[in-house]
Design a protein around this motif. Structure first.
Motif, PDB file in Angstrom:
ATOM      1  N   ASN A 224     -99.690  47.332  -5.826  1.00  0.00           N
ATOM      2  CA  ASN A 224     -98.802  47.812  -5.489  1.00  0.00           C
ATOM      3  C   ASN A 224     -99.340  49.539  -4.841  1.00  0.00           C
ATOM      4  N   ASP A 271     -92.238  48.071  -9.518  1.00  0.00           N
ATOM      5  CA  ASP A 271     -93.318  48.107  -8.737  1.00  0.00           C
ATOM      6  C   ASP A 271     -93.889  49.383  -8.603  1.00  0.00           C
ATOM      7  N   GLY A 275     -98.358  50.433 -10.015  1.00  0.00           N
ATOM      8  CA  GLY A 275     -98.933  51.393  -9.201  1.00  0.00           C
ATOM      9  C   GLY A 275     -99.497  52.799  -9.792  1.00  0.00           C
ATOM     10  N   HIS A 305     -91.230  43.518  -2.299  1.00  0.00           N
ATOM     11  CA  HIS A 305     -92.260  44.829  -3.413  1.00  0.00           C
ATOM     12  C   HIS A 305     -92.978  45.891  -2.652  1.00  0.00           C
ATOM     13  N   LYS A 307     -95.314  49.426  -2.551  1.00  0.00           N
ATOM     14  CA  LYS A 307     -96.291  49.793  -2.817  1.00  0.00           C
ATOM     15  C   LYS A 307     -96.590  51.354  -2.113  1.00  0.00           C
TER      16      LYS A 307
END
Length: 443
Positions: A224, A271, A275, A305, A307
């Motif tokens: 992430n 997510d 991270g 998803h 990041k």
């Protein structure tokens, strides 16, 4: 406050002299609180107007309160530092007239003259020297310009030859005062290249921070976190190369989609929290300081998803560009997600990221940025004064609302860690999928 008012009202009606003693104390405390709030606001304003080269506004503020000439942001930078870096002569003259310390040092030990020399502002250099300005710190011209030294011994693993980067079909995907972010190709693979302006690549402080960020990024490995691929440090312009994520950023996604379903919002939040839990891991904590939708990227167009990115360069931008009062140039959206302790120039820790996370979670569920009816600076000011966005949509369970409120608590010690946030989000997802009538959580 209402309890205090009720108590004082009771003693007044009783007529007892001794019971009336707390009244001035309460009034004095309220007065001090108001005075402190006004001081913080004026400090922000003089730094802002110095940054904007508004000499009239700066003079007006100083005439009202001469002590503002010594105002400092959370990096100990004074209005004179800001004026010196930009070369704003009229601002500098006004500040000197009101007794500014020409040799004040910021947290990097730079004087205003060192900043002026680093930015090659000749007229400013002359003015500051004429008033006794000395050049010391990391930015001054007394430093010889040297090539960027290798950030790590095994530099050959990630140093990229710029000839391997293909910009023939590149397009700009981001822009700021530091330079630009482009989609390019490296050995046939699409990558994101953060290219620093050649003029800034000469600045000692930029070089130092660039090395620091490369040292940081090269060590990060997490699903992430946007993956660092390499850097160009031996030639200008300096460049950071990371993976290219096709889905774009969360800011654009929310602009197009509006409010997300609670299931999507919680999956996205998970997510981000994963991270950030990685970044905040003890003992080597990395504080993002600029967590916002623009710095959260979607891996692909399916938006399944996320990041976290730009935590490295965001610090570099803030440090080199007038050591900004926060981040006044470029994307002023940072204000909207800013923790109150940062706005108030107070000491802060990793919990500033938790506050920003709460604002992002709110925006994902509501569909609008927090306090969207206000300009970013005004929104940050209201938040610093205790205002929080109102919950409007029905997508909040009591647990989700409670988590959001705890994450944006004024007292940073009351905010949960990202590890705790992660566990609570997983529990909310699990219980909501079976207990809540939405039926939104898909297996």
């Amino acid at each position: 406050m209402s309890g205090s008012e009720g108590s004082s009202g009771h003693s007044a009606s009783g007529g007892g002299g001794a019971e009336e003693v707390p009244l001035p104390t309460v009034a004095a405390a309220a007065g001090e609180k108001k005075k402190e709030k006004n001081r913080v606001s004026r400090t922000s304003m003089i730094l802002w107007h110095a940054h904007q080269n508004d000499a009239v506004a700066v003079r007006r503020l100083l005439e009202e309160d001469g002590s503002l000439v010594r105002a400092m942001d959370y990096d100990s930078r004074t209005p004179l530092h800001v004026a010196a870096l930009h070369g704003w002569i009229d601002i500098a003259k006004c500040l000197v007239e009101f007794g500014a310390d020409v040799n004040a040092q910021d947290r990097w030990k730079n004087t205003p003259l060192a900043d002026a020399e680093g930015a090659k502002k000749d007229a400013m250099i002359e003015l500051l020297k004429s008033h006794g300005g000395l050049s010391y710190g990391q930015n001054g011209s007394h430093f010889e310009q040297k090539p960027v030294p290798p950030p790590l011994p095994n530099k050959c693993d990630w140093e990229i030859d710029p000839s391997e980067l293909d910009f023939s079909n590149s397009n700009i995907i981001g822009k700021g005062s530091f330079g630009e972010i482009l989609k390019a190709y490296w050995r046939g693979t699409p990558v994101a290249v953060k290219r620093i302006l050649p003029s800034l690549s000469d600045d000692r402080l930029v070089i130092q921070d660039f090395r620091h960020e490369v040292n940081l990024l090269v060590k990060l490995r997490h699903p992430n976190i946007v993956q660092f691929l390499g850097a160009v440090t031996e030639r200008k312009p300096l460049m950071l190369i990371t993976e290219y994520l096709r889905g774009g950023d969360l800011h654009q996604y929310l602009k197009e989609k509006g409010a997300l379903s609670p299931s999507t919002a919680i999956n996205f939040a998970l997510d981000i929290a994963r991270g950030m839990t990685y970044l905040h891991n003890e003992p080597n904590v990395i504080v993002h300081r600029d967590l916002k939708p623009r710095n959260v990227l979607l891996v692909n167009t399916n938006a399944d998803h996320l990041k976290v990115g730009d935590f490295g360069l965001s610090k570099l931008i803030r440090v080199q560009n007038s050591h900004d009062v926060y981040k006044m140039t470029g994307e002023t959206g940072s204000y909207r997600y800013m923790a109150p302790e940062v706005f108030k120039h107070r000491k802060y820790d990793k919990k500033v990221d938790v506050f920003s996370f709460a604002m992002i979670l709110y925006e994902m569920l509501e569909g609008d940025p927090p306090l969207s009816h206000y300009e970013p600076y005004e929104a940050a000011k209201l938040v610093a004064e205790g205002r929080r966005p109102a919950f409007r949509v029905k997508g909040y369970t009591s647990e989700l609302k409670e988590l959001t409120e705890q994450c944006w608590a004024t007292d940073m010690n009351r905010r949960p860690s990202f590890l705790e946030i992660l566990k609570r989000l997983e529990k909310i997802k699990e219980t909501s999928s079976s207990d809540h009538p939405w039926h939104i959580f898909t297996p």
